[in-house]
Design an enzyme around this catalytic site. Sequence first.
Site, mmCIF file in Angstrom:
data_model
loop_
_atom_site.group_PDB
_atom_site.id
_atom_site.type_symbol
_atom_site.label_atom_id
_atom_site.label_comp_id
_atom_site.label_asym_id
_atom_site.label_seq_id
_atom_site.Cartn_x
_atom_site.Cartn_y
_atom_site.Cartn_z
ATOM 1 N N ASP A 116 0.828 -1.208 0.000
ATOM 2 C CA ASP A 116 0.000 0.000 0.000
ATOM 3 C C ASP A 116 0.868 1.265 0.000
ATOM 4 O O ASP A 116 2.023 1.237 0.429
ATOM 5 C CB ASP A 116 -0.867 0.039 1.270
ATOM 6 C CG ASP A 116 -1.982 -0.991 1.236
ATOM 7 O OD1 ASP A 116 -1.941 -1.882 0.368
ATOM 8 O OD2 ASP A 116 -2.877 -0.920 2.094
ATOM 9 N N HIS A 270 3.951 -2.120 3.064
ATOM 10 C CA HIS A 270 3.921 -0.778 2.447
ATOM 11 C C HIS A 270 5.134 -0.556 1.559
ATOM 12 O O HIS A 270 6.256 -0.944 1.922
ATOM 13 C CB HIS A 270 3.832 0.298 3.527
ATOM 14 C CG HIS A 270 2.534 0.258 4.287
ATOM 15 N ND1 HIS A 270 2.328 -0.581 5.346
ATOM 16 C CD2 HIS A 270 1.363 0.932 4.092
ATOM 17 C CE1 HIS A 270 1.083 -0.416 5.794
ATOM 18 N NE2 HIS A 270 0.479 0.494 5.043
HETATM 19 ZN ZN LIG Z 1 -2.560 3.108 3.205
#
Ligand SMILES: [Zn+2]
Length: 300
Positions: A116, A270
Amino acid sequence: MKVSRKKRFIRFIFLCIISIVIIIILIGNHKSVSYSGKKIDVQNNDKNNLNENSNQNSIEVEQDYNETDLSTDNREDDIDNDTENDTEDDIDTVLTVPVEEAYKKDDRKIAFLTFDDGPSKNTTEILKILDEENIKATFFVLGKLAKYNDETIKDIYNKNHKIGNHTYSHEYRKIYSSTDILLNEVNKTNEILKGILGDDFKSNLFRFPGGSFGENKSVYRQAIKNQGYKYVDWNALNKDSEGRNKTPNELLLNIKETTKNKKRVIILMHDSATKKNTVESLPMVIDYLKNEGYEFGVLD
Ligand SMILES: [Zn+2]
């Protein structure tokens, strides 16, 4: 005397004919023996053994089938190796699972790596590692970063990874102030992606910043659904966005703890610019998951 000689001659001829017939039959049998092991078993055994033989035959058939399977697999591997850089040809080898079936309860162990908050320079490093391991992943990208990293977006797309929408700004106060604002950000991001990848690009995959959990998000969940998007959270994570910066080994440990005893794992990580240690830990994470027997898939 003359008659008995004639009779003996006839008997001789008759015996000759019988011998020739027997020889022909034997040659015929010999041929079937060399043609197939199964045939001789059936011919040389009485009826009581037939069941056993048919079992043997079915075992042989099964073995043949398995061997065929293996050779097919090898062929697929060969194709993989041959077309490593030919992204269009390995579309078939990507394990793509609809979101609705991501947590399907069966014995198949599948890990969905999801990244993400990118793209960033770390995304490029992650793509290199995934290439080396021949693994596909799902990237939930931000519109505000996608528009400045169009080459990385193209790279993700051309390497057959999956791209999902993660809003334009990721700013909670903005996106969760009204459903209209959230949907505007989602549509804006979608337009940016189409601008980079062409009008053919289509993804109805969405991940809520901060996850979809909680009663206060129910109105947003409904709005996203109405817009034709499917949203997906996670059930495992490396905790690279929680608290202080974690070492690659700590990130790996979190993966081990949160994937434990789970067959289907959607793993949250991430690829934003500050997550260098996520990149560092990725080869260890992939090694661990492979050793645990997971296949790797993308969400759709
Ligand atoms: Zn996020």
